[in-house]
Design an enzyme around this catalytic site. Structure first.
Site, short mmCIF file in Angstrom:
data_model
loop_
_atom_site.label_atom_id
_atom_site.label_comp_id
_atom_site.label_asym_id
_atom_site.label_seq_id
_atom_site.Cartn_x
_atom_site.Cartn_y
_atom_site.Cartn_z
N PRO A 2 0.83 -1.21 0.00
CA PRO A 2 0.00 0.00 0.00
C PRO A 2 0.86 1.26 0.00
O PRO A 2 1.82 1.36 0.74
CB PRO A 2 -0.81 -0.10 1.30
CG PRO A 2 -0.26 -1.21 2.08
CD PRO A 2 0.66 -2.01 1.20
N GLU A 3 0.52 2.17 -0.89
CA GLU A 3 1.22 3.45 -0.97
C GLU A 3 0.27 4.51 -0.40
O GLU A 3 -0.76 4.18 0.17
CB GLU A 3 1.63 3.74 -2.42
CG GLU A 3 2.53 2.64 -2.99
CD GLU A 3 2.96 2.88 -4.44
OE1 GLU A 3 3.00 4.03 -4.86
OE2 GLU A 3 3.25 1.89 -5.12
#
Ligand SMILES: [Zn+2]
Length: 286
Positions: A2-3
């Site tokens: 996840p960014e």
């Protein structure tokens, strides 16, 4: 992994549901996710503590407790954070790292199959040190072109590495670096301090646009990422280059190329649209 847009989506989903709730009888199923805190100190530090708010810093989830301490969770590759209603089933407890009952028969569950995620418990000075090591937030209204230009001009590394460097810019990982560089028409391997001002301006705008659009689409699910309500994101359908190696460029039709030479990660780009920063004009025949 996840960014920024994925973590922002989880925070937006969960923040209203955890704010003001008190953690009762938390259980830590695996201690190896803890960083800089013992199991005993951690559990004492969160038990019977009210969650004041949940916010995001870079790719990290930050739970501010009424003691003034912060529980900081990094999901990394396979971590997920959900609120489950009712008694947890064996399936829901599978891979659970931390289960934190919040009253009203709801439980905050941090699950992580490969356990690459981490948990910190930080007092105010430790939090200052932690957050000061992380770079600027790209969606912060105060993060303007001047600051972004300075960041690029200060490095002779490949521009892709610079915008993914968490000490310089927060929350941009491989997916959004690939996408932003394509939109800006910049060769990902180009030396950051050699990029001309108009291209810097395009990249600044592209980073902002790509991250904002991805948040609107509730993030990108290529493999493991799930939102705070357990669903897939939607931005994987809007990717121009990431995960599209060998497919035609959406702009010019050239087949997209992939290299691992820049940072060991997969970089996908269009030779034609991103190949030449300052195109040379052929003189022959003119
Ligand atoms: Zn192209």
């Amino acid at each position: 992994m996840p960014e920024l847009p994925e973590v922002e989506t989880i925070v937006r989903d969960l923040a209203p549901r955890v704010a003001g709730r008190t953690i009762r009888h938390p259980r830590l199923h695996k201690s190896d996710v803890l960083r800089g805190v013992t199991r005993r100190t951690f559990l004492r530090g969160i038990t019977d503590r009210r969650i004041e708010c949940l916010t995001r810093r870079a790719k990290h989830l930050v739970f501010l407790l009424d003691s003034g301490r912060r529980m900081v969770i990094q999901l990394r590759m396979t971590g997920s954070l959900l609120i489950e209603a009712g008694r947890l089933t064996a399936e829901q407890e599978r891979y659970a790292v931390l289960t934190a009952p919040l009253g009203r028969r709801e439980t905050l569950v941090f699950r992580d199959v490969r356990r690459l995620g981490t948990i910190h418990l930080l007092d105010e000075p430790a939090w200052r040190t932690y957050t000061d090591r992380i770079g600027a937030e790209p969606l912060d209204p105060g993060f303007g072109l001047a600051q972004f230009s300075e960041l690029l001009r200060g490095s002779s590394q490949a521009v892709k590495k610079v915008i993914m460097d968490q000490r310089k810019l927060a929350g941009v990982g491989n997916i959004y670096a690939n996408e932003a560089l394509f939109r800006a028409g910049i060769d990902p391997s180009r030396q950051a301090d050699r990029i001309a001002p108009p291209a810097i301006a395009r990249l600044h705008a592209a980073v902002h646009a790509v991250l904002s659009e991805a948040i609107d689409a509730r993030g990108t699910t290529v493999r493991d990422y799930r939102t705070g309500t357990g669903q897939r994101g939607g931005f994987q359908f809007s990717l121009d280059v990431y995960d599209r190696a060998g497919e035609p460029c959406v702009r010019c039709g050239t087949l997209l190329a992939t290299t691992h030479a820049i940072d060991g990660r997969q970089t996908t780009f269009c030779w034609h649209c991103q190949g030449a920063e300052e195109p040379r004009r052929p003189r022959r025949g003119r």
